[in-house]
Every structure is written in structure tokens, then in C-alpha cells.
Design a protein around this motif. Structure first.
Motif, PDB file in Angstrom:
ATOM      1  N   VAL A  30       0.862  -1.183   0.000  1.00  0.00           N
ATOM      2  CA  VAL A  30       0.000   0.000   0.000  1.00  0.00           C
ATOM      3  C   VAL A  30       0.897   1.231   0.000  1.00  0.00           C
ATOM      4  N   VAL A  31       0.737   2.050  -1.026  1.00  0.00           N
ATOM      5  CA  VAL A  31       1.495   3.286  -1.144  1.00  0.00           C
ATOM      6  C   VAL A  31       0.620   4.421  -0.634  1.00  0.00           C
ATOM      7  N   GLY A  32       1.131   5.169   0.318  1.00  0.00           N
ATOM      8  CA  GLY A  32       0.379   6.272   0.897  1.00  0.00           C
ATOM      9  C   GLY A  32       1.317   7.375   1.343  1.00  0.00           C
ATOM     10  N   ALA A  33       0.747   8.370   2.005  1.00  0.00           N
ATOM     11  CA  ALA A  33       1.531   9.491   2.513  1.00  0.00           C
ATOM     12  C   ALA A  33       0.862  10.046   3.763  1.00  0.00           C
ATOM     13  N   GLU A  34       1.668  10.620   4.634  1.00  0.00           N
ATOM     14  CA  GLU A  34       1.151  11.198   5.880  1.00  0.00           C
ATOM     15  C   GLU A  34       0.101  12.271   5.630  1.00  0.00           C
ATOM     16  N   VAL A  57       4.344   1.579   1.961  1.00  0.00           N
ATOM     17  CA  VAL A  57       5.457   2.321   1.379  1.00  0.00           C
ATOM     18  C   VAL A  57       5.069   3.794   1.355  1.00  0.00           C
ATOM     19  N   ASP A  58       5.969   4.641   1.824  1.00  0.00           N
ATOM     20  CA  ASP A  58       5.724   6.083   1.868  1.00  0.00           C
ATOM     21  C   ASP A  58       5.988   6.684   0.481  1.00  0.00           C
ATOM     22  N   PHE A  59       4.949   7.266  -0.093  1.00  0.00           N
ATOM     23  CA  PHE A  59       5.049   7.872  -1.423  1.00  0.00           C
ATOM     24  C   PHE A  59       6.152   8.925  -1.468  1.00  0.00           C
ATOM     25  N   ASP A  60       6.240   9.740  -0.430  1.00  0.00           N
ATOM     26  CA  ASP A  60       7.199  10.838  -0.437  1.00  0.00           C
ATOM     27  C   ASP A  60       8.648  10.357  -0.453  1.00  0.00           C
ATOM     28  N   GLU A  61       8.922   9.180   0.060  1.00  0.00           N
ATOM     29  CA  GLU A  61      10.289   8.643   0.073  1.00  0.00           C
ATOM     30  C   GLU A  61      10.715   8.096  -1.280  1.00  0.00           C
ATOM     31  N   HIS A  62       9.750   7.753  -2.144  1.00  0.00           N
ATOM     32  CA  HIS A  62      10.047   7.125  -3.434  1.00  0.00           C
ATOM     33  C   HIS A  62       9.233   7.770  -4.555  1.00  0.00           C
ATOM     34  N   LYS A  63       9.005   9.053  -4.447  1.00  0.00           N
ATOM     35  CA  LYS A  63       8.097   9.787  -5.332  1.00  0.00           C
ATOM     36  C   LYS A  63       8.399   9.588  -6.814  1.00  0.00           C
ATOM     37  N   ALA A  64       9.617   9.843  -7.238  1.00  0.00           N
ATOM     38  CA  ALA A  64       9.952   9.784  -8.664  1.00  0.00           C
ATOM     39  C   ALA A  64       9.760   8.379  -9.228  1.00  0.00           C
ATOM     40  N   GLU A  65      10.255   7.384  -8.492  1.00  0.00           N
ATOM     41  CA  GLU A  65      10.141   6.005  -8.980  1.00  0.00           C
ATOM     42  C   GLU A  65       8.690   5.537  -9.011  1.00  0.00           C
ATOM     43  N   LEU A  66       7.929   5.891  -7.980  1.00  0.00           N
ATOM     44  CA  LEU A  66       6.531   5.463  -7.938  1.00  0.00           C
ATOM     45  C   LEU A  66       5.723   6.124  -9.047  1.00  0.00           C
ATOM     46  N   ARG A  67       5.989   7.415  -9.312  1.00  0.00           N
ATOM     47  CA  ARG A  67       5.297   8.070 -10.419  1.00  0.00           C
ATOM     48  C   ARG A  67       5.670   7.409 -11.740  1.00  0.00           C
ATOM     49  N   ALA A  68       6.961   7.099 -11.923  1.00  0.00           N
ATOM     50  CA  ALA A  68       7.419   6.438 -13.149  1.00  0.00           C
ATOM     51  C   ALA A  68       6.795   5.056 -13.292  1.00  0.00           C
ATOM     52  N   ALA A  69       6.494   4.413 -12.155  1.00  0.00           N
ATOM     53  CA  ALA A  69       5.883   3.076 -12.176  1.00  0.00           C
ATOM     54  C   ALA A  69       4.382   3.132 -12.405  1.00  0.00           C
ATOM     55  N   GLY A  70       3.812   4.331 -12.452  1.00  0.00           N
ATOM     56  CA  GLY A  70       2.388   4.461 -12.740  1.00  0.00           C
ATOM     57  C   GLY A  70       1.512   4.815 -11.558  1.00  0.00           C
ATOM     58  N   VAL A  71       2.100   5.055 -10.394  1.00  0.00           N
ATOM     59  CA  VAL A  71       1.311   5.460  -9.234  1.00  0.00           C
ATOM     60  C   VAL A  71       1.010   6.948  -9.388  1.00  0.00           C
ATOM     61  N   GLY A  72      -0.267   7.277  -9.606  1.00  0.00           N
ATOM     62  CA  GLY A  72      -0.643   8.653  -9.849  1.00  0.00           C
ATOM     63  C   GLY A  72      -1.640   9.199  -8.863  1.00  0.00           C
ATOM     64  N   ALA A  73      -2.145   8.371  -7.969  1.00  0.00           N
ATOM     65  CA  ALA A  73      -3.121   8.798  -6.972  1.00  0.00           C
ATOM     66  C   ALA A  73      -2.912   7.946  -5.723  1.00  0.00           C
TER      67      ALA A  73
END
Length: 143
Positions: free
Chosen positions: A58-62, A93-109
Motif C-alpha cells: 500500500v502506497v500512501g503518505a502522511e 510504502v511512503d510515497f514521499d520517500e520514493h516519489k519519482a520512482e513510484l510516479r514512473a511506475a504508474g502510481v498517480g493517486a
């Protein structure tokens, strides 16, 4: 109901807008690009595969209200926790710690929930599910 992230929050992410979906409509094959996943996420998937279990990431953020709702709801429910402990490897997984890679992997929301089987992305959804809906989704997609 679809909400668009406020411009100030989107700017924190380094993007123009981000759509937040409180309820998931997508439960089929994942749009996640495995080759772009952060090594942290892929290592979780590989560890689960070595154990003969699916991985639920689960990818999220504070700062994400829906993420906090999900964490205090289905992800904190004793029945869900017991199910995950027995049947999967579960990690947040914290979105903010892996922002660029997660966006590149298709995580957009956010939150984005990804299911891996045999180390490979199998399905994903964006938004919040109830405990029963989450367990049913895992069972329908892990097989």
C-alpha cells in the motif's frame, strides 16, 4: 466522488494535479510498470514470492486524508490484519520517500494498493476499500 488535489498539495508532489479516488473502480490487471518500481517495493514482492505468498503493498503518505482513513479502517481491522498475517506479506510504502520512482511506475493517486504474485505485479487499485472488500479483492486476484 472524484476529488482533485489542491494546487498547493500538488506542488508539494512536484506535479500540476493529482486525482484522489475514495473508492476504487479498478481491480483488474495492474497498470504498474514493474521495471520502474523502487527497489524497496520489488524486494517486498520478491521476499513474498520466496515465502510462497502474494505481496500486498500500500502506497500512501502522511498528508493524504484517504490514506489515513484506509490505515485506520480496513488496514487496522483485526480480521484484515489476521488475514494478511496468514496469507500475504503486507507492507506500507511512503510515497514521499520514493516519489519519482513510484510516479514512473504508474502510481498517480493515493492510496494505491498493489498485489504481487510470484514477484510480479498482478493487480492494483487506487482508493479505499472496506475490510471485506479488500480481502475479497486479494482472494480474487491472488489465484
Amino acid at each position: 466522488m472524484i476529488k482533485t488535489l489542491a494546487p498547493a498539495c500538488a506542488a508539494m508532489l512536484g506535479i500540476s494535479t493529482l486525482t484522489l479516488l475514495p473508492a476504487c473502480q479498478s481491480s483488474g490487471p495492474t497498470d504498474v510498470q514493474a521495471e520502474a518500481l523502487p527497489s524497496t517495493v520489488q524486494s517486498i514482492a520478491n521476499r513474498a514470492s520466496d515465502m510462497g505468498k502474494p505481496a500486498l503493498v500500500v502506497v500512501g503518505a502522511e498528508w493524504c486524508g484517504y490514506c489515513r482513513q484506509y490505515e485506520s479502517g480496513a488496514l487496522a481491522d483485526p480480521d484484515t490484519v489476521a488475514y494478511l498475517n496468514q496469507n500475504a506479506v503486507f507492507e506500507k510504502v511512503d510515497f514521499d520517500e520514493h516519489k519519482a520512482e513510484l510516479r514512473a511506475a504508474g502510481v498517480g493517486a493515493l492510496p494505491t494498493t498493489m498485489l504481487f504474485v510470484d514477484g510480479t505485479p498482478k493487480a492494483s487499485f487506487t482508493g479505499v476499500k472496506s475490510s471485506d472488500e479488500l480481502i475479497e479483492w486479494i482472494e480474487n486476484n491472488a489465484g
